[in-house]
Design a protein around this motif. Structure first.
Motif, PDB file in Angstrom:
ATOM      1  N   GLY A 299       0.662  -1.381  -0.075  1.00  0.00           N
ATOM      2  CA  GLY A 299       0.088   0.065   0.259  1.00  0.00           C
ATOM      3  C   GLY A 299       0.844   1.240  -0.101  1.00  0.00           C
ATOM      4  N   TRP A 300       1.898   1.131   0.822  1.00  0.00           N
ATOM      5  CA  TRP A 300       2.987   2.478   0.779  1.00  0.00           C
ATOM      6  C   TRP A 300       3.403   2.666  -0.547  1.00  0.00           C
ATOM      7  CZ3 TRP A 300       8.132   2.772  -0.269  1.00  0.00           C
ATOM      8  CH2 TRP A 300       8.552   4.100   0.141  1.00  0.00           C
ATOM      9  N   LYS A 301       3.709   1.599  -1.276  1.00  0.00           N
ATOM     10  CA  LYS A 301       4.455   1.727  -2.508  1.00  0.00           C
ATOM     11  C   LYS A 301       3.517   2.351  -3.532  1.00  0.00           C
ATOM     12  CE  LYS A 301       6.465  -2.213  -4.231  1.00  0.00           C
ATOM     13  NZ  LYS A 301       6.884  -3.314  -4.915  1.00  0.00           N
ATOM     14  N   ILE A 302       2.392   1.657  -3.659  1.00  0.00           N
ATOM     15  CA  ILE A 302       1.255   2.088  -4.801  1.00  0.00           C
ATOM     16  C   ILE A 302       0.469   3.378  -4.271  1.00  0.00           C
ATOM     17  CG2 ILE A 302      -1.068   1.711  -5.453  1.00  0.00           C
ATOM     18  CD1 ILE A 302       1.100  -0.203  -6.572  1.00  0.00           C
ATOM     19  N   ASN A 303       0.630   3.889  -2.947  1.00  0.00           N
ATOM     20  CA  ASN A 303       0.020   5.236  -2.677  1.00  0.00           C
ATOM     21  C   ASN A 303       0.845   6.211  -2.939  1.00  0.00           C
ATOM     22  OD1 ASN A 303      -2.337   3.930  -1.865  1.00  0.00           O
ATOM     23  ND2 ASN A 303      -1.949   3.755   0.083  1.00  0.00           N
ATOM     24  N   HIS A 304       2.245   5.946  -3.177  1.00  0.00           N
ATOM     25  CA  HIS A 304       3.380   6.961  -3.660  1.00  0.00           C
ATOM     26  C   HIS A 304       3.730   6.922  -5.255  1.00  0.00           C
ATOM     27  CE1 HIS A 304       3.637   7.075   0.806  1.00  0.00           C
ATOM     28  NE2 HIS A 304       4.043   8.346   0.511  1.00  0.00           N
TER      29      HIS A 304
END
Length: 107
Positions: free
Chosen positions: A46-51
């Motif tokens: 989620g961190w990767k996709i949301n950034h």
């Protein structure tokens, strides 16, 4: 990088958040003997996709650890029943689950 549509694609996550998230995910997974792995996976992915921004559109990850945990139990059961043969499909099923829970933010 500029695209033919004049929009930018980029990643705006930071190194310390990446390292901290991965360390936290590892610690949580290790302390729970793997039971909370779906939570760690959702947190890191989620961190990767949301950034991530593609063609000027920010991506969003809407998956939850609870929904992944249900799939994880099902995949584990199928792997045990098939004596491990289903493990070949688990990685593909996980990628499918990630794709179903990834979208662009609409403004």
């Amino acid at each position: 990088m500029e695209t033919k549509y004049g929009r930018n694609s980029f990643f705006d996550g930071g190194l310390f958040a990446y390292i901290g998230g991965n360390i936290l995910g590892f610690i949580i997974t290790a302390c729970t003997l793997g039971i909370c792995y779906p939570w760690a996976l959702c947190m890191v992915y989620g961190w990767k996709i949301n950034h991530t921004v593609i063609d000027g559109r920010r991506m969003n990850f809407s998956g939850s650890a609870f929904s992944l945990f249900g799939n994880w139990v099902k995949w584990f059961f199928l792997s045990v029943v098939t004596l491990g043969i289903y493990l070949f499909w688990v990685k593909i099923k996980l990628e499918d689950w990630k794709a179903k829970n990834t979208s662009f933010i609409s403004y």
